[in-house]
Design a protein around this motif. Sequence first.
Motif, PDB file in Angstrom:
ATOM      1  N   SER A  58      83.037  65.414 109.063  1.00  0.00           N
ATOM      2  CA  SER A  58      83.927  64.198 108.664  1.00  0.00           C
ATOM      3  C   SER A  58      83.209  63.180 108.072  1.00  0.00           C
ATOM      4  CB  SER A  58      84.896  63.655 109.908  1.00  0.00           C
ATOM      5  OG  SER A  58      85.560  62.800 109.620  1.00  0.00           O
ATOM      6  N   THR A  94      88.820  60.136 100.727  1.00  0.00           N
ATOM      7  CA  THR A  94      89.358  61.329 100.915  1.00  0.00           C
ATOM      8  C   THR A  94      88.206  62.572 100.806  1.00  0.00           C
ATOM      9  OG1 THR A  94      90.043  61.827  98.572  1.00  0.00           O
ATOM     10  CG2 THR A  94      91.676  60.921 100.198  1.00  0.00           C
ATOM     11  N   ALA A  98      89.175  69.324 104.450  1.00  0.00           N
ATOM     12  CA  ALA A  98      89.387  68.485 105.372  1.00  0.00           C
ATOM     13  C   ALA A  98      88.172  68.805 106.378  1.00  0.00           C
ATOM     14  CB  ALA A  98      90.515  68.524 106.062  1.00  0.00           C
ATOM     15  N   TRP A 212     104.845  61.875 112.823  1.00  0.00           N
ATOM     16  CA  TRP A 212     103.963  62.627 113.036  1.00  0.00           C
ATOM     17  C   TRP A 212     103.253  62.574 114.545  1.00  0.00           C
ATOM     18  CZ3 TRP A 212      98.605  61.736 114.435  1.00  0.00           C
ATOM     19  CH2 TRP A 212      97.820  62.830 114.478  1.00  0.00           C
ATOM     20  N   ASN A 222      93.543  64.844 116.115  1.00  0.00           N
ATOM     21  CA  ASN A 222      94.613  63.987 115.956  1.00  0.00           C
ATOM     22  C   ASN A 222      94.189  62.519 115.784  1.00  0.00           C
ATOM     23  OD1 ASN A 222      96.329  66.105 116.174  1.00  0.00           O
ATOM     24  ND2 ASN A 222      96.992  65.693 118.366  1.00  0.00           N
ATOM     25  N   GLN A 224      91.196  61.684 114.606  1.00  0.00           N
ATOM     26  CA  GLN A 224      90.670  61.592 113.453  1.00  0.00           C
ATOM     27  C   GLN A 224      91.627  61.388 112.088  1.00  0.00           C
ATOM     28  OE1 GLN A 224      87.385  61.210 112.470  1.00  0.00           O
ATOM     29  NE2 GLN A 224      86.669  61.127 114.417  1.00  0.00           N
ATOM     30  N   ASN A 225      92.729  62.059 112.315  1.00  0.00           N
ATOM     31  CA  ASN A 225      93.844  62.104 111.344  1.00  0.00           C
ATOM     32  C   ASN A 225      94.487  60.781 111.355  1.00  0.00           C
ATOM     33  OD1 ASN A 225      95.957  63.504 109.544  1.00  0.00           O
ATOM     34  ND2 ASN A 225      97.274  62.966 110.983  1.00  0.00           N
ATOM     35  N   TRP A 226      94.595  60.169 112.596  1.00  0.00           N
ATOM     36  CA  TRP A 226      95.297  58.843 112.600  1.00  0.00           C
ATOM     37  C   TRP A 226      94.413  57.928 112.019  1.00  0.00           C
ATOM     38  CZ3 TRP A 226      92.986  55.245 116.348  1.00  0.00           C
ATOM     39  CH2 TRP A 226      93.807  53.856 116.302  1.00  0.00           C
ATOM     40  N   TYR A 228      92.101  58.399 109.753  1.00  0.00           N
ATOM     41  CA  TYR A 228      92.014  58.638 108.282  1.00  0.00           C
ATOM     42  C   TYR A 228      93.222  57.875 107.591  1.00  0.00           C
ATOM     43  CZ  TYR A 228      92.634  61.039 103.801  1.00  0.00           C
ATOM     44  OH  TYR A 228      92.990  61.308 102.401  1.00  0.00           O
ATOM     45  N   GLN A 229      94.675  58.055 107.997  1.00  0.00           N
ATOM     46  CA  GLN A 229      95.713  57.414 107.435  1.00  0.00           C
ATOM     47  C   GLN A 229      95.670  56.201 107.715  1.00  0.00           C
ATOM     48  OE1 GLN A 229      97.715  59.351 105.828  1.00  0.00           O
ATOM     49  NE2 GLN A 229      96.821  61.413 106.437  1.00  0.00           N
TER      50      GLN A 229
END
Length: 284
Positions: A58, A94, A98, A212, A222, A224-226, A228-229
């Motif tokens: 990442s 980005t 991923a 989500w 999860n 990491q996704n939060w 990122y967004q």
Amino acid sequence: MSMAVRLASLLSRSVVVALVWLLATAAFTFAADTTIIGPSSADSTSVPAKAPELVVPSVTGQAYVFAKGILEDGGFAWHLSGSVRGYAANRVMTQIPAAGTRVVDTGAPTIVLRLVRGAYPQKGSPVDTSSYRGTKIKLANLAAATVPAAPVTKPAVKPAAKPVVKPKPKPKPVPKPAAQSTRPPAFSVPGAPAEPLDEITLPTRALRLEAWLAKRPKTSANVQNWLYQHAWIVTGAKFGWWHGAQALETLIRVDERVQRQWGLGSKSEAVARATLAEVRRDAK
């Protein structure tokens, strides 16, 4: 008489020698036959070795100078996509593939990065690609599906069909050109990149993040996704992208829920609130 005895003795010795020679020859021939028809080591089967794999690290949110080192240490190459050049202080918005994606080690699998301008001036010469040649990305654990060949059958002799009169096709209506979507910025930031129209809007991204999060457990992926967004929405709002304040209001609700659900996120909420105050001030 003595001559006859002596001759018989010589004949006996010749017969014995002949028998010994025949037995030795037969044993040698049997040994040779056994060696030739014995089991061969070439019959053993070998299992092909599995190709080595790599896990994509990442680098989203990292300064470009740090992201390059992380990718290089992990055995990856990279190149940039978009209008923002590869200055050290810029940040990664980005990455493709991923983080966490397992790929085959093809030598130096190439990661595609998209940057945004950082908080510091862009100094020095930009570096938009790795110094060594990258290789193609090949995802791991993708087995090629094989389709069995259909059996060959002789065509059946069918009676001649009556000609079918097809109706004349109706003229297709000419579609009207779709109105081009525009997203006027809330305010202008010198040097900030324009909002990419191929991405969803900031308010839509925030609402999808809220939906989500509803039933997501606290896992590393999860979280990491939060993050990122969260970084995407905050960065876009700072650039003055369309309806950034509305997206930040939703994002603050998301951060509050993250604190209740996962027990973290207070710092991220503080960042979102501070950014909302800046956006409202700059939009006036």
